[in-house]
Scaffold this active site. Structure first.
Site, mmCIF file in Angstrom:
data_model
loop_
_atom_site.group_PDB
_atom_site.id
_atom_site.type_symbol
_atom_site.label_atom_id
_atom_site.label_comp_id
_atom_site.label_asym_id
_atom_site.label_seq_id
_atom_site.Cartn_x
_atom_site.Cartn_y
_atom_site.Cartn_z
ATOM 1 N N GLU A 48 -3.880 -6.808 5.869
ATOM 2 C CA GLU A 48 -3.886 -5.537 6.911
ATOM 3 C C GLU A 48 -4.950 -5.799 8.164
ATOM 4 O O GLU A 48 -4.683 -6.055 9.116
ATOM 5 C CB GLU A 48 -4.060 -4.099 6.281
ATOM 6 C CG GLU A 48 -3.509 -3.609 5.443
ATOM 7 C CD GLU A 48 -3.516 -3.983 3.815
ATOM 8 O OE1 GLU A 48 -4.518 -5.093 3.766
ATOM 9 O OE2 GLU A 48 -3.086 -3.436 2.922
ATOM 10 N N ASP A 59 7.228 0.859 -2.719
ATOM 11 C CA ASP A 59 6.548 1.578 -3.898
ATOM 12 C C ASP A 59 5.807 2.931 -3.348
ATOM 13 O O ASP A 59 5.417 3.857 -4.322
ATOM 14 C CB ASP A 59 5.892 0.892 -5.004
ATOM 15 C CG ASP A 59 4.871 0.216 -4.406
ATOM 16 O OD1 ASP A 59 4.832 -0.174 -3.100
ATOM 17 O OD2 ASP A 59 3.850 -0.400 -5.254
HETATM 18 C C1 UGA Z 1 -1.386 -3.393 -1.873
HETATM 19 C C2 UGA Z 1 -1.194 -2.964 -0.431
HETATM 20 O O1 UGA Z 1 -0.774 -1.825 -0.630
HETATM 21 C C3 UGA Z 1 -0.075 -4.030 0.037
HETATM 22 O O2 UGA Z 1 0.169 -3.576 1.240
HETATM 23 C C4 UGA Z 1 -0.511 -5.475 -0.200
HETATM 24 O O3 UGA Z 1 0.324 -6.185 0.362
HETATM 25 C C5 UGA Z 1 -0.979 -5.673 -1.493
HETATM 26 O O4 UGA Z 1 -1.776 -4.780 -2.058
HETATM 27 C C6 UGA Z 1 -1.632 -7.184 -1.483
HETATM 28 O O5 UGA Z 1 -2.834 -7.175 -0.994
HETATM 29 O O6 UGA Z 1 -1.039 -8.020 -2.319
HETATM 30 P P1 UGA Z 1 0.127 -3.413 -4.163
HETATM 31 O O7 UGA Z 1 0.403 -1.942 -4.602
HETATM 32 O O8 UGA Z 1 -0.991 -3.791 -4.840
HETATM 33 O O9 UGA Z 1 0.041 -3.313 -2.509
HETATM 34 O O10 UGA Z 1 1.264 -4.531 -4.163
HETATM 35 P P2 UGA Z 1 2.670 -4.265 -4.475
HETATM 36 O O11 UGA Z 1 3.257 -2.801 -4.203
HETATM 37 O O12 UGA Z 1 2.957 -4.788 -5.687
HETATM 38 O O13 UGA Z 1 3.426 -5.317 -3.163
HETATM 39 C C7 UGA Z 1 3.340 -4.843 -1.972
HETATM 40 C C8 UGA Z 1 4.727 -4.892 -1.406
HETATM 41 O O14 UGA Z 1 5.033 -6.497 -1.454
HETATM 42 C C9 UGA Z 1 5.751 -4.169 -1.864
HETATM 43 O O15 UGA Z 1 6.811 -3.731 -1.186
HETATM 44 C C10 UGA Z 1 6.315 -5.081 -2.865
HETATM 45 O O16 UGA Z 1 7.896 -4.885 -3.229
HETATM 46 C C11 UGA Z 1 6.402 -6.811 -2.425
HETATM 47 N N1 UGA Z 1 6.118 -7.676 -3.004
HETATM 48 C C12 UGA Z 1 5.437 -7.455 -4.167
HETATM 49 C C13 UGA Z 1 6.867 -8.803 -2.748
HETATM 50 O O17 UGA Z 1 7.710 -8.890 -1.755
HETATM 51 N N2 UGA Z 1 6.897 -9.771 -3.653
HETATM 52 C C14 UGA Z 1 5.876 -9.888 -4.911
HETATM 53 O O18 UGA Z 1 5.979 -11.027 -5.458
HETATM 54 C C15 UGA Z 1 5.232 -8.793 -4.971
HETATM 55 MN MN MN Z 2 2.198 -1.167 -4.181
#
Ligand code: UGA
Ligand code: MN
Length: 472
Positions: free
Chosen positions: A411, A328
């Protein structure tokens, strides 16, 4: 005699009267008709037709009429999808299996295949355009040998000096496709022609389903390959996010996109979207462990996906650079050219992170002097996932390095696991961290689509679109 004459005159008069009435009625009728027509919309044959969108081929069982890319998903959905399409094993690879690590799924296909190798100019350009895969049967890796019985012509073109080879087998009913891509440093010359052919399944029956085996990515040394690890998961925005990111990555050469889904099985629609984008990719799965799924607290999102990506690199990559690109976020392609030469670890600012609006290394007197971020949380490396890249060679030197299932500390945990790493070994990109080239953008969550009324729309295009939507 006079009676006779007057009779005749009377007859003449009435004929005249009838004629007058007839003409008058006709005139009135014509006037009314003209008025009526002037109120009508254009007749259908007067409407200027839009150029035909070829979706008709999708439903015909044996024709191999041309189909534009816009109809791929539609034709894909019309095709009956065998259960075997899904492979529920973890580490599944969609697409070309051979040489791509364990657990590969091979696409069983049949028919005359046409292909052309990459056009490689001065060892730095490559081409990859993937027409759509419409696999009939996906067999397990152990079935790989069966593929030999299938009549296929495969052309392998090795890019001479650079060593970039793309093996490409195409079975397609599509028209000629050409694509030109430019990277910031080099021009990519790309042209690909796929000859129309009849698609047949392995039983020799013509199916009308188009097949394409994706090219195999073989990294070249120069410029160093990039491995982009993208966690993804099923939700209404998923295909849109992957499409946007995919077309960003399409501007970058010598790149392999590792798309890793938090799921037990691959989703054909995701594979299909990746095929259509045409960036070299591997599509793997790595579900979040159950214990984290069930928790009411913050989940470690994308962690099992990224660790799966690291495993893939340990098994399949020897050089180049890895980067975790969430599906995203927003990426300026210049950052890819800059991170390509990372020796150990590179860092740079990420916009739209926390209340500070940016997360960035602090550079004082030309040296790394701490981090700026709205939440430090006791982290040694308070950086965002989008703000660092790691050399593959360095990863190999740290065989235990991995990402912890610790929300907020993914990270930091990963970077700590790369120890020993001196601060002065961290390269500072994006104009020595004076510029922002990546952003932690977040897409608005969309509600699940309303249920589809099959009785009302079953025979319309909506029946196709409906299958692309995500429901709860
Ligand atoms: C932020 C950070 O940018 C992420 O790198 C980090 O993993 C996340 O917080 C965290 O600490 O959990 P954020 O925008 O809050 O990211 O989270 P998402 O964009 O919803 O998810 C990060 C990535 O993991 C995305 O590429 C999403 O597709 C993936 N994701 C999310 C999954 O594979 N499974 C899930 O259940 C949710
Ligand atoms: Mn995100």
């Amino acid at each position: 005699m006079t009676g006779n004459l007057s009779n005749k005159m009377a007859l003449g008069k009435s004929i005249k009267m009838y004629l007058t009435i007839f003409v008058a009625t006709t005139c009135i009728y014509m006037v009314l008709y003209q008025y009526h027509m002037s109120r009508q919309p254009l007749a259908t044959n007067e409407v200027v037709k839009q150029p035909e969108k070829s979706s008709s081929s999708s439903s015909s069982s044996s024709s191999s009429s041309s189909s534009s890319s816009s109809s791929y998903i539609a034709s894909f959905l019309w095709a009956p999808m065998p259960n075997s399409f899904y492979n529920s094993t973890q580490n599944t690879t969609m697409g070309l299996g051979q040489g791509h690590g364990g657990g590969a799924t091979n696409v069983t296909y049949s028919s005359t295949a046409t292909s052309s190798g990459p056009v490689n100019a001065s060892g730095s350009s490559y081409f990859f355009y993937s027409t759509v895969s419409l696999p009939l049967i996906l067999s397990s890796a152990s079935d790989a040998n069966n593929n030999k019985s299938i009549s296929t012509t495969t052309t392998t073109t090795a890019a001479a000096t650079a060593g970039l080879a793309t093996t490409s087998t195409t079975t397609t009913t599509t028209k000629t496709t050409s694509s030109t891509t430019t990277a910031s440093t080099q021009k990519l010359k790309t042209t690909r022609i796929s000859k129309p052919s009849h698609a047949q399944n392995s039983m020799g029956k013509s199916t009308g389903v188009t097949l394409k085996i994706r090219s195999k990515f073989v990294a070249v040394s120069d410029p160093p390959p990039l491995y982009i690890i993208t966690p993804t998961y099923r939700r209404p925005e998923q295909l849109a996010e992957l499409t946007r990111l995919g077309y960003t990555l399409k501007h970058v050469l010598n790149l392999l996109w590792l798309v890793i889904e938090d799921a037990n099985r691959t989703n054909p629609l995701v594979a299909h979207t990746l095929d259509r984008i045409g960036v070299p990719y591997e599509y793997l799965v790595a579900p979040m462990p159950e214990q984290y799924k069930l928790t009411k607290r913050a989940k470690p999102r994308g962690v099992s996906n990224r660790n799966r990506g690291l495993d893939y690199l340990r098994a399949n990559a020897t050089e180049g650079v890895l980067y975790f690109a969430d599906d995203d976020n927003t990426y300026d392609i210049n950052i890819f050219e800059q991170m390509r030469y990372t020796k150990k670890v590179a860092m740079w600012p990420v916009g739209l992170v926390t209340k500070t609006g940016v997360s960035s290394p602090i550079i004082r007197a030309g040296k790394l002097d701490g981090y700026y971020d709205g939440w430090i949380g006791g982290r040694k490396y308070p950086v965002d996932m989008a703000g660092f890249a790691v050399s593959v060679k360095f990863l190999h030197e740290r065989p235990k390095a991995k990402m912890p299932f610790k929300p907020g500390y993914e990270e930091d945990g990963f970077l700590r696991s790369l120890a020993p790493l001196q601060n002065n070994e961290i390269e500072l990109l994006a104009d020595e961290c004076r510029d922002i080239l990546t952003w932690h953008t977040q897409t608005k969550k969309n509600p699940a689509a309303l249920p589809f009324n099959l009785t009302r729309y079953g025979n319309t295009n909506l029946a196709f679109i409906e299958k692309l939507l995500v429901r709860p």
